[in-house]
Design a protein around this motif. Sequence first.
Motif, short mmCIF file in Angstrom:
data_model
loop_
_atom_site.label_atom_id
_atom_site.label_comp_id
_atom_site.label_asym_id
_atom_site.label_seq_id
_atom_site.Cartn_x
_atom_site.Cartn_y
_atom_site.Cartn_z
N VAL A 15 0.88 -1.22 0.00
CA VAL A 15 0.06 0.00 -0.12
C VAL A 15 0.84 1.33 0.11
O VAL A 15 1.54 1.44 0.80
CB VAL A 15 -0.99 0.08 1.33
CG1 VAL A 15 -1.81 1.18 1.28
CG2 VAL A 15 -1.69 -1.25 1.15
N ASP A 16 0.81 1.96 -1.09
CA ASP A 16 1.64 3.37 -1.15
C ASP A 16 2.89 3.44 -0.48
O ASP A 16 3.27 4.31 -0.13
CB ASP A 16 0.74 4.40 -0.47
CG ASP A 16 -0.87 4.55 -0.89
OD1 ASP A 16 -0.98 3.98 -1.91
OD2 ASP A 16 -1.47 5.24 -0.44
N ALA A 17 3.71 2.43 -1.04
CA ALA A 17 4.98 2.21 -0.43
C ALA A 17 6.18 3.12 -1.63
O ALA A 17 6.70 2.59 -2.38
CB ALA A 17 5.72 0.93 -0.74
N GLN A 18 5.65 4.54 -1.19
CA GLN A 18 6.46 5.78 -2.18
C GLN A 18 7.34 6.41 -1.41
O GLN A 18 7.17 6.66 -0.26
CB GLN A 18 5.17 6.63 -2.82
CG GLN A 18 4.32 5.61 -3.73
CD GLN A 18 3.03 6.59 -3.92
OE1 GLN A 18 1.93 6.30 -3.31
NE2 GLN A 18 3.18 7.46 -4.84
N GLY A 155 3.18 -1.45 3.84
CA GLY A 155 3.03 -0.15 3.15
C GLY A 155 2.98 1.03 4.02
O GLY A 155 3.25 0.78 5.23
N LEU A 156 2.47 2.33 3.58
CA LEU A 156 2.65 3.44 4.41
C LEU A 156 1.32 4.31 3.96
O LEU A 156 0.81 4.19 3.06
CB LEU A 156 3.84 4.26 3.61
CG LEU A 156 5.11 3.55 3.80
CD1 LEU A 156 6.36 4.31 3.05
CD2 LEU A 156 5.68 3.55 5.35
N ALA A 157 1.01 4.71 5.30
CA ALA A 157 1.32 4.55 6.42
C ALA A 157 0.45 3.87 7.18
O ALA A 157 -0.76 3.64 6.86
CB ALA A 157 1.55 5.96 7.23
N LEU A 158 0.96 3.07 8.24
CA LEU A 158 0.07 2.15 8.81
C LEU A 158 -1.21 2.93 9.43
O LEU A 158 -2.39 2.33 9.41
CB LEU A 158 0.64 1.42 9.97
CG LEU A 158 0.08 0.57 10.96
CD1 LEU A 158 -0.45 -0.80 10.23
CD2 LEU A 158 0.74 0.19 12.35
N VAL A 164 -6.86 2.11 6.25
CA VAL A 164 -8.05 2.06 5.80
C VAL A 164 -8.19 0.86 4.51
O VAL A 164 -9.58 0.46 4.30
CB VAL A 164 -8.31 3.44 5.12
CG1 VAL A 164 -9.75 3.52 4.15
CG2 VAL A 164 -8.29 4.68 5.89
N THR A 165 -7.12 0.49 4.04
CA THR A 165 -7.24 -0.49 3.28
C THR A 165 -7.55 -2.03 3.84
O THR A 165 -8.11 -2.62 3.12
CB THR A 165 -5.95 -0.50 2.18
OG1 THR A 165 -5.32 0.77 1.57
CG2 THR A 165 -5.89 -1.72 1.54
#
Length: 222
Positions: A15-18, A155-158, A164-165
């Motif tokens: 999730v959103d690991a950016q 992923g980011l952020a927890l 929410v995911t």
Amino acid sequence: MVEINSSDIIASFDVDAQNCFTPLCPEELPVPDGHTIANALNAQAELAHWRVASKDAHPVSAVWVASKENPQLTPLSGHANSDLYWNLHAVPGTYGFELLEGLPAVTDYDFFVWKGIEPDLHPYGACYHDLADTRSTGVIEFLRDRNTRTVLVGGLALDFCVKVTVLQLLQAGFRVIVNLSATRSLTEVTEQQAMTQMREAGAEFINSLDELVFSSQSVKEA
């Protein structure tokens, strides 16, 4: 220990690991140690049949961009799908938009979600484009179509997009295991709040992949 049936179909979710969510981009939304999770995400993917992921993808004209008059995390009104002001982040074409070094190219994932592309949309979860969870991104359908039962999430952020995911996946009927070695939080306070919320909804947690046990019959089925 968390037990998984060896016959279960498993997905790994990045999730959103950016970069924008790490100290590498201090002017965006830096999550402490956010840049250190790539190896843990890759390791959990080795256990999965499918690897899916998401990215924030935001325009510079987004309605939720914080300013001196509207600081970050203050409420935003008048827009159904943007609830707070945030520092500008994850603009396509920038370094912050890119996945963490060491992760696959987006085309190497089995399914990929870009979210928040419209200027008035700022979803947190990766499963829906809107805050009301009515406009699917397609990832739930992808997983269901492949008979996925268990989803390993990092992923980011927890305490925001990961949380929410996870809640969306649980609501969709998946077993969700949060890999704490593959995620980081903005603050300790919001981390504990998020973990409580996820646990009450049915999420399970591991500190590392060493806490996973594969057997012929999972705890859920026993």
